[in-house]
Design a protein around this motif. Structure first.
Motif, short mmCIF file in Angstrom:
data_model
loop_
_atom_site.label_atom_id
_atom_site.label_comp_id
_atom_site.label_asym_id
_atom_site.label_seq_id
_atom_site.Cartn_x
_atom_site.Cartn_y
_atom_site.Cartn_z
N UNK A 104 -11.40 18.02 7.11
CA UNK A 104 -10.91 17.56 8.40
C UNK A 104 -10.11 16.27 8.25
N UNK A 105 -10.59 15.35 7.44
CA UNK A 105 -9.86 14.10 7.20
C UNK A 105 -8.49 14.38 6.58
N UNK A 150 -2.65 14.66 7.25
CA UNK A 150 -1.44 15.47 7.10
C UNK A 150 -0.73 15.67 8.44
N UNK A 151 -1.49 15.97 9.48
CA UNK A 151 -0.90 16.16 10.80
C UNK A 151 -0.23 14.88 11.30
N UNK A 152 -0.87 13.74 11.02
CA UNK A 152 -0.29 12.47 11.48
C UNK A 152 1.00 12.14 10.72
N UNK A 153 0.94 12.20 9.39
CA UNK A 153 2.08 11.76 8.58
C UNK A 153 3.30 12.68 8.73
N UNK A 154 3.07 13.94 9.11
CA UNK A 154 4.20 14.86 9.27
C UNK A 154 4.67 14.96 10.72
N UNK A 179 1.83 23.20 15.15
CA UNK A 179 1.05 24.18 14.38
C UNK A 179 -0.33 24.43 14.98
N UNK A 180 -0.77 23.56 15.89
CA UNK A 180 -2.08 23.72 16.52
C UNK A 180 -2.02 24.59 17.77
N UNK A 204 -7.57 15.74 16.35
CA UNK A 204 -6.28 15.06 16.22
C UNK A 204 -5.68 14.74 17.58
N UNK A 205 -5.75 15.69 18.49
CA UNK A 205 -5.17 15.48 19.83
C UNK A 205 -5.89 14.35 20.56
#
Length: 267
Positions: free
Chosen positions: A16-17, A22-26, A196-197, A186-187
């Motif tokens: 999860x981390x 990955x979701x944040x940096x991209x 992608x989510x 993340x949201x």
């Protein structure tokens, strides 16, 4: 402090981390933010709050993941948990086969002997492990303590209703809905909705984000005997209650996000 991720060992926290980072940096939002205003999640290992760092690799931390139990001082708390039977098996094989545990692997007995040892401890009144004992790894096998391990980290007891779990955790996900769990976290963490989510978005993709510690992922695939399952169920009686309540709470948390934002999260 602002955002805290309770990392329950061997329950999907590492994956999860990795997904959150990955979701944040991209994300477009991160890419278009000036560097001095950027932030990131930070992995604190087993560190306590007083030792949390303020930045990592030139970016300030605003979410901290640590192998520490629920802390009410955090404004927003997240975690993921795992089917208790799979979780106990994952802990055992991590200690038996992983690179991380190579120096202590020779202490590990057979699965049956390991389970029998902890069932005997439980029957003689053993309590859930303390943080210091969990760090040192429980003797004589220098491995995790499987007695209601996830309940210890989430500060759960069998009298705690679903409503209290819902109020304590912004998102409390589970590995049966792993992708949906890290997207929901993340949201709530960033306020961003990654394409992608969202399953009603054509650009949504599926990615494998499990962390490999050099061990086959036995948790969901190992063929246990009925006797072994019975022992694990005994060791995780409170975790079993927690798991059923978490599944219901997480479904409500996802529904809240979907209705609030008009989206459908991918499973």
């Amino acid at each position: 402090f602002s955002h805290f991720f309770v990392h329950i060992p061997k329950a999907g926290g590492g994956g999860t981390f990795k997904a959150l980072t990955n979701l944040l940096f991209t994300s477009n939002e991160f890419q278009t933010t000036e560097k001095q205003n950027r932030y990131r999640p930070c992995d604190e290992g087993p560190n306590e709050f007083k030792s949390f760092k303020s930045s990592a690799k030139g970016l300030r931390c605003n979410l901290w993941m640590s192998e520490q139990p629920y802390d009410s001082r955090a404004n927003h708390v997240y975690t993921v948990m795992r089917n208790p039977v799979e979780h106990v098996l994952s802990m055992y094989f991590h200690c038996k086969e992983s690179r991380d545990h190579k120096k202590q692997a020779h202490f590990m007995p057979s699965l049956d002997d390991w389970l029998d040892h902890h069932v005997e401890r439980l029957e003689f009144g053993a309590q859930q492990s303390t943080i210091s004992r969990q760090r040192r790894k429980l003797r004589p096998f220098f491995c995790y303590d499987p007695i209601n391990f996830q309940s210890f980290f989430t500060r759960f007891n069998s009298a705690m209703p679903e409503e209290e779990l819902y109020n304590k955790y912004d998102v409390i996900g589970h590995m049966d809905s792993f992708s949906k769990s890290h997207c929901a976290i993340f949201i709530r963490y960033t306020g961003y909705v990654p394409p992608r989510c969202v399953c009603n978005d054509a650009s949504a993709t599926s990615r494998k984000l499990l962390v490999d510690h050099g061990v086959v992922h036995h948790g969901a695939t190992f063929n246990t005997t009925n006797e072994q399952v019975a022992k694990i169920m005994k060791l995780t009686a409170i975790d079993q209650i927690l798991y059923e309540r978490v599944r219901k709470v997480f479904s409500k948390q996802v529904k809240d996000i979907e209705e609030e934002l008009g989206i459908t999260l991918c499973d």
